[in-house]
Design a protein around this motif. Structure first.
Motif, mmCIF file in Angstrom:
data_model
loop_
_atom_site.group_PDB
_atom_site.id
_atom_site.type_symbol
_atom_site.label_atom_id
_atom_site.label_comp_id
_atom_site.label_asym_id
_atom_site.label_seq_id
_atom_site.Cartn_x
_atom_site.Cartn_y
_atom_site.Cartn_z
ATOM 1 N N GLY A 176 -2.370 -1.348 4.343
ATOM 2 C CA GLY A 176 -2.797 0.433 4.435
ATOM 3 C C GLY A 176 -2.020 0.674 4.639
ATOM 4 N N PHE A 177 -2.032 2.033 5.498
ATOM 5 C CA PHE A 177 -0.429 2.682 6.114
ATOM 6 C C PHE A 177 0.323 2.714 6.646
ATOM 7 C CE2 PHE A 177 -4.626 5.144 4.718
ATOM 8 C CZ PHE A 177 -4.175 5.744 3.732
ATOM 9 N N GLU A 178 0.150 1.245 6.722
ATOM 10 C CA GLU A 178 1.236 0.822 8.237
ATOM 11 C C GLU A 178 2.785 0.799 7.795
ATOM 12 O OE1 GLU A 178 0.657 -3.575 8.707
ATOM 13 O OE2 GLU A 178 -1.680 -3.712 9.140
ATOM 14 N N GLU A 179 2.868 1.455 8.792
ATOM 15 C CA GLU A 179 4.736 1.875 8.501
ATOM 16 C C GLU A 179 5.363 1.164 7.191
ATOM 17 O OE1 GLU A 179 7.963 4.082 8.873
ATOM 18 O OE2 GLU A 179 5.477 4.735 9.184
ATOM 19 N N ILE A 180 4.944 0.231 8.048
ATOM 20 C CA ILE A 180 6.059 -1.001 7.419
ATOM 21 C C ILE A 180 5.981 -0.872 5.953
ATOM 22 C CG2 ILE A 180 4.211 -3.058 7.199
ATOM 23 C CD1 ILE A 180 6.209 -5.140 8.174
ATOM 24 N N ILE A 181 4.941 -0.516 5.467
ATOM 25 C CA ILE A 181 5.343 -0.021 3.737
ATOM 26 C C ILE A 181 6.139 0.880 3.305
ATOM 27 C CG2 ILE A 181 3.037 -0.688 3.585
ATOM 28 C CD1 ILE A 181 1.828 2.237 2.608
#
Length: 210
Positions: A176-181
């Motif tokens: 999703g929009f997790e910071e890790i991306i």
């Protein structure tokens, strides 16, 4: 070029493309696609290639020749690392964020028959069940195209009828929009998750021949 993460502009680009899937929009934002989507995807797959192999990065244009939907551009960017016919690791970015997967997305009638023969086998079939159960426990979503009824010639009471109904078999998980991306940490994250699917791909490659 090292992967530093997908910028927010990549997600914004696909948000806007879903609203205006036109050549006018594409031409006006082509540079955003190149710098925020295509270049990071190439860098990301390059860093994964040492372990998994070279990825095919799909073209952004849709094949509309036989489709009622004539919108010209895909609303996500995908990449695929093949390990067998229509079988391998998958990665995509679009408006909903980033997701990864693995499995086989289509099979000839001969290959599908080979899969079903292996699923029916009292050694190989339970082994596949165990692989899928483990992936499900780890948070993978099991998918793929399935028949609504039993395949022709197969008993609907077969203990593995759910697997026998598959015409394709995939596992997916969303970041999703997790910071890790947006960070370089996405590389080891995908590496870890693709490794989890290796047993599934090994089974598919082993049993995909008649």
């Amino acid at each position: 070029m090292s992967f530093t993460g997908f910028p927010e502009a990549a997600l914004d680009f696909y948000d806007d493309l879903e609203a205006d899937n036109s050549k006018v929009f594409w031409e006006a934002h082509k540079e955003v696609y190149k710098t925020s989507v295509a270049a990071p995807m190439a860098a990301l797959t390059d860093e994964l290639a040492d372990e998994f192999g070279t990825a095919k990065i799909f073209r952004p244009y849709r094949d509309v020749r036989f489709s009622k939907d004539k919108t010209p551009y895909k609303t996500h960017q995908g990449a695929f690392v093949g390990v067998g016919p229509a079988t391998g690791y998958y990665l995509q970015i679009g408006a909903p964020g980033v997701r990864v997967g693995a499995g086989f997305y289509e099979a000839s009638s001969t290959r599908l028959a080979a899969f079903r023969k292996a699923i029916d086998n009292d050694l190989y079939g339970p082994a596949l069940e165990q692989v899928i159960a483990k992936l499900r426990r780890r948070g993978w979503e099991i998918g793929g195209e399935t028949l609504k009824t039993s395949p022709r010639g197969w008993d609907p009471d077969h203990p593995r009828i759910d697997l026998l109904r598959h015409k394709s078999l995939t596992v997916m998980r969303d970041y999703g929009f997790e910071e890790i991306i947006h960070t370089p940490k996405l590389v080891p994250q995908i590496r870890k998750h693709w490794r989890e699917t290796s047993a599934l791909l090994d089974w598919l490659v082993e049993h995909g021949d008649a």
